[in-house]
Motif scaffolding. Structure first.
Motif, PDB file in Angstrom:
ATOM      1  N   GLY A   1       0.876  -1.175  -0.650  1.00  0.00           N
ATOM      2  CA  GLY A   1       0.326   0.416  -0.167  1.00  0.00           C
ATOM      3  C   GLY A   1       0.754   1.071  -0.147  1.00  0.00           C
ATOM      4  N   LEU A   2       1.945   1.239   0.689  1.00  0.00           N
ATOM      5  CA  LEU A   2       2.619   2.383   0.695  1.00  0.00           C
ATOM      6  C   LEU A   2       3.519   2.612  -0.065  1.00  0.00           C
ATOM      7  CD1 LEU A   2       3.895   2.122   4.280  1.00  0.00           C
ATOM      8  CD2 LEU A   2       2.990   4.135   3.806  1.00  0.00           C
ATOM      9  N   THR A   3       4.084   1.590  -0.610  1.00  0.00           N
ATOM     10  CA  THR A   3       5.122   1.581  -2.590  1.00  0.00           C
ATOM     11  C   THR A   3       3.974   2.136  -3.680  1.00  0.00           C
ATOM     12  OG1 THR A   3       5.528  -1.004  -2.319  1.00  0.00           O
ATOM     13  CG2 THR A   3       7.006   0.636  -1.022  1.00  0.00           C
ATOM     14  N   TYR A   4       3.256   0.444  -4.049  1.00  0.00           N
ATOM     15  CA  TYR A   4       2.696   0.570  -5.219  1.00  0.00           C
ATOM     16  C   TYR A   4       1.179   1.374  -4.454  1.00  0.00           C
ATOM     17  CZ  TYR A   4      -0.980  -1.732  -8.312  1.00  0.00           C
ATOM     18  OH  TYR A   4      -1.786  -2.045  -9.267  1.00  0.00           O
ATOM     19  N   GLY A   5       0.696   1.582  -3.735  1.00  0.00           N
ATOM     20  CA  GLY A   5      -0.251   1.905  -3.672  1.00  0.00           C
ATOM     21  C   GLY A   5      -0.229   3.679  -3.994  1.00  0.00           C
ATOM     22  N   THR A   6       1.218   4.296  -3.706  1.00  0.00           N
ATOM     23  CA  THR A   6       0.726   5.670  -3.498  1.00  0.00           C
ATOM     24  C   THR A   6       1.092   5.682  -4.803  1.00  0.00           C
ATOM     25  OG1 THR A   6       2.296   5.701  -1.737  1.00  0.00           O
ATOM     26  CG2 THR A   6       3.165   7.369  -2.951  1.00  0.00           C
ATOM     27  N   LEU A   7       1.834   5.126  -6.077  1.00  0.00           N
ATOM     28  CA  LEU A   7       2.369   4.715  -7.627  1.00  0.00           C
ATOM     29  C   LEU A   7       1.143   4.874  -7.824  1.00  0.00           C
ATOM     30  CD1 LEU A   7       5.479   3.219  -7.092  1.00  0.00           C
ATOM     31  CD2 LEU A   7       5.437   5.771  -8.245  1.00  0.00           C
ATOM     32  N   LYS A   8       0.093   3.673  -7.760  1.00  0.00           N
ATOM     33  CA  LYS A   8      -1.356   3.875  -8.505  1.00  0.00           C
ATOM     34  C   LYS A   8      -1.851   4.420  -8.047  1.00  0.00           C
ATOM     35  CE  LYS A   8      -4.775   0.240  -8.545  1.00  0.00           C
ATOM     36  NZ  LYS A   8      -5.915  -0.768  -8.315  1.00  0.00           N
ATOM     37  N   GLY A   9      -1.773   5.992  -6.754  1.00  0.00           N
ATOM     38  CA  GLY A   9      -3.031   6.963  -6.880  1.00  0.00           C
ATOM     39  C   GLY A   9      -2.321   8.048  -7.699  1.00  0.00           C
ATOM     40  N   VAL A  10      -0.930   8.074  -7.840  1.00  0.00           N
ATOM     41  CA  VAL A  10      -0.960   9.216  -8.192  1.00  0.00           C
ATOM     42  C   VAL A  10      -0.941   9.335  -9.927  1.00  0.00           C
ATOM     43  CG1 VAL A  10       1.748  10.080  -9.379  1.00  0.00           C
ATOM     44  CG2 VAL A  10       1.504   9.851  -7.184  1.00  0.00           C
ATOM     45  N   CYS A  11      -0.777   8.375 -10.286  1.00  0.00           N
ATOM     46  CA  CYS A  11      -1.018   7.582 -11.767  1.00  0.00           C
ATOM     47  C   CYS A  11      -2.943   7.985 -12.501  1.00  0.00           C
ATOM     48  CB  CYS A  11      -1.195   6.353 -11.618  1.00  0.00           C
ATOM     49  SG  CYS A  11       1.219   6.294 -12.439  1.00  0.00           S
ATOM     50  N   TYR A  12      -3.302   7.553 -10.993  1.00  0.00           N
ATOM     51  CA  TYR A  12      -5.019   7.916 -11.468  1.00  0.00           C
ATOM     52  C   TYR A  12      -5.485   9.597 -10.823  1.00  0.00           C
ATOM     53  CZ  TYR A  12      -7.277   2.854 -11.631  1.00  0.00           C
ATOM     54  OH  TYR A  12      -7.641   1.867 -12.046  1.00  0.00           O
ATOM     55  N   THR A  13      -4.438   9.748 -10.272  1.00  0.00           N
ATOM     56  CA  THR A  13      -4.846  11.461 -10.081  1.00  0.00           C
ATOM     57  C   THR A  13      -4.437  12.067 -10.852  1.00  0.00           C
ATOM     58  OG1 THR A  13      -4.055  11.620  -7.522  1.00  0.00           O
ATOM     59  CG2 THR A  13      -3.667  13.320  -8.712  1.00  0.00           C
ATOM     60  N   VAL A  14      -3.488  11.610 -11.263  1.00  0.00           N
ATOM     61  CA  VAL A  14      -2.861  12.785 -12.765  1.00  0.00           C
ATOM     62  C   VAL A  14      -4.103  12.235 -14.197  1.00  0.00           C
ATOM     63  CG1 VAL A  14      -1.322  12.403 -14.728  1.00  0.00           C
ATOM     64  CG2 VAL A  14      -0.684  12.407 -12.608  1.00  0.00           C
ATOM     65  N   ALA A  15      -4.560  11.133 -13.992  1.00  0.00           N
ATOM     66  CA  ALA A  15      -5.628  10.355 -15.155  1.00  0.00           C
ATOM     67  C   ALA A  15      -7.004  11.597 -14.784  1.00  0.00           C
ATOM     68  CB  ALA A  15      -5.696   8.972 -14.704  1.00  0.00           C
ATOM     69  N   ARG A  16      -6.968  11.322 -13.504  1.00  0.00           N
ATOM     70  CA  ARG A  16      -8.503  11.764 -12.785  1.00  0.00           C
ATOM     71  C   ARG A  16      -8.825  13.865 -13.391  1.00  0.00           C
ATOM     72  NH1 ARG A  16     -12.889   9.749 -11.177  1.00  0.00           N
ATOM     73  NH2 ARG A  16     -11.787   8.285 -10.197  1.00  0.00           N
ATOM     74  N   ILE A  17      -7.266  14.034 -13.301  1.00  0.00           N
ATOM     75  CA  ILE A  17      -7.145  15.901 -13.780  1.00  0.00           C
ATOM     76  C   ILE A  17      -7.795  15.598 -15.085  1.00  0.00           C
ATOM     77  CG2 ILE A  17      -5.105  17.396 -13.703  1.00  0.00           C
ATOM     78  CD1 ILE A  17      -4.467  16.487 -10.922  1.00  0.00           C
ATOM     79  N   GLY A  18      -7.333  14.662 -15.979  1.00  0.00           N
ATOM     80  CA  GLY A  18      -7.360  14.955 -17.002  1.00  0.00           C
ATOM     81  C   GLY A  18      -8.209  14.780 -17.957  1.00  0.00           C
ATOM     82  N   VAL A  19      -9.562  13.603 -17.021  1.00  0.00           N
ATOM     83  CA  VAL A  19     -10.712  13.840 -17.589  1.00  0.00           C
ATOM     84  C   VAL A  19     -11.597  14.997 -16.932  1.00  0.00           C
ATOM     85  CG1 VAL A  19     -12.657  11.937 -16.642  1.00  0.00           C
ATOM     86  CG2 VAL A  19     -10.368  10.625 -17.334  1.00  0.00           C
ATOM     87  N   GLY A  20     -10.846  14.963 -15.750  1.00  0.00           N
ATOM     88  CA  GLY A  20     -11.806  16.454 -15.249  1.00  0.00           C
ATOM     89  C   GLY A  20     -11.383  17.429 -16.307  1.00  0.00           C
ATOM     90  N   VAL A  21     -10.803  18.008 -17.165  1.00  0.00           N
ATOM     91  CA  VAL A  21     -10.286  19.091 -17.536  1.00  0.00           C
ATOM     92  C   VAL A  21     -11.108  18.041 -18.918  1.00  0.00           C
ATOM     93  CG1 VAL A  21      -8.471  20.192 -19.557  1.00  0.00           C
ATOM     94  CG2 VAL A  21      -8.312  19.343 -17.055  1.00  0.00           C
ATOM     95  N   VAL A  22     -11.323  17.419 -19.240  1.00  0.00           N
ATOM     96  CA  VAL A  22     -12.105  17.123 -20.809  1.00  0.00           C
ATOM     97  C   VAL A  22     -13.940  17.037 -20.291  1.00  0.00           C
ATOM     98  CG1 VAL A  22     -12.491  15.315 -21.851  1.00  0.00           C
ATOM     99  CG2 VAL A  22     -10.449  15.175 -21.599  1.00  0.00           C
TER     100      VAL A  22
END
Length: 143
Positions: free
Chosen positions: A68-89
């Motif tokens: 959760g601390l390692t992979y979860g953080t990386l997964k969360g950062v990727c989803y954050t970037v994707a969520r920002i992109g989808v939100g802008v669209v």
């Protein structure tokens, strides 16, 4: 200043004309579906960082705390970037229906539905320690 006023008037007229030409199932759906899309886009951009603790919790419960601390953080950062992109669209295209975004999951074609599932950063069923939604406030439609 004149350019911004004329742009605003043109945008509003285009929004009304597009909304009136769309096929609507309810009387106010032509305005409510684009407004929901705009609200979803603003929410996804503003609260996208909540993906990180959501993924920490999700990965920790599935694979353990260290994952959760390692992979979860990386997964969360990727989803954050994707969520920002989808939100802008969603914010930019809110007056227009998009292909492969139907309002109903069983439907196909154009619509105002979400590009990314779950549509909101914190879905109702996955609230972490009642942080966003209170259990007493959630109405069960099956009852």
């Amino acid at each position: 200043m004149k350019i911004s006023k004329s742009f605003l008037v043109t945008f509003c007229v285009a929004f009304v004309m597009i909304g009136m030409s769309s096929t609507a199932k309810a009387d106010d759906a032509w305005i409510m579906r684009p407004m929901e899309k705009l609200g979803r886009g603003i929410t996804n951009v503003a609260f996208s960082v909540l993906e990180i603790p959501m993924k920490w919790s999700e990965v920790s419960s599935e694979k353990g705390a260290l994952a959760g601390l390692t992979y979860g953080t990386l997964k969360g950062v990727c989803y954050t970037v994707a969520r920002i992109g989808v939100g802008v669209v969603d914010i930019i295209t809110f007056p227009f229906p998009l292909p492969n975004c139907p309002d109903d999951l069983e439907d196909v074609g154009w619509g105002y539905g979400p590009i990314m599932r779950p549509a909101w950063v914190v879905p109702v069923g996955e609230d972490w320690n009642n942080f966003i939604y209170d259990d007493d406030a959630i109405v069960n439609p099956a009852l």
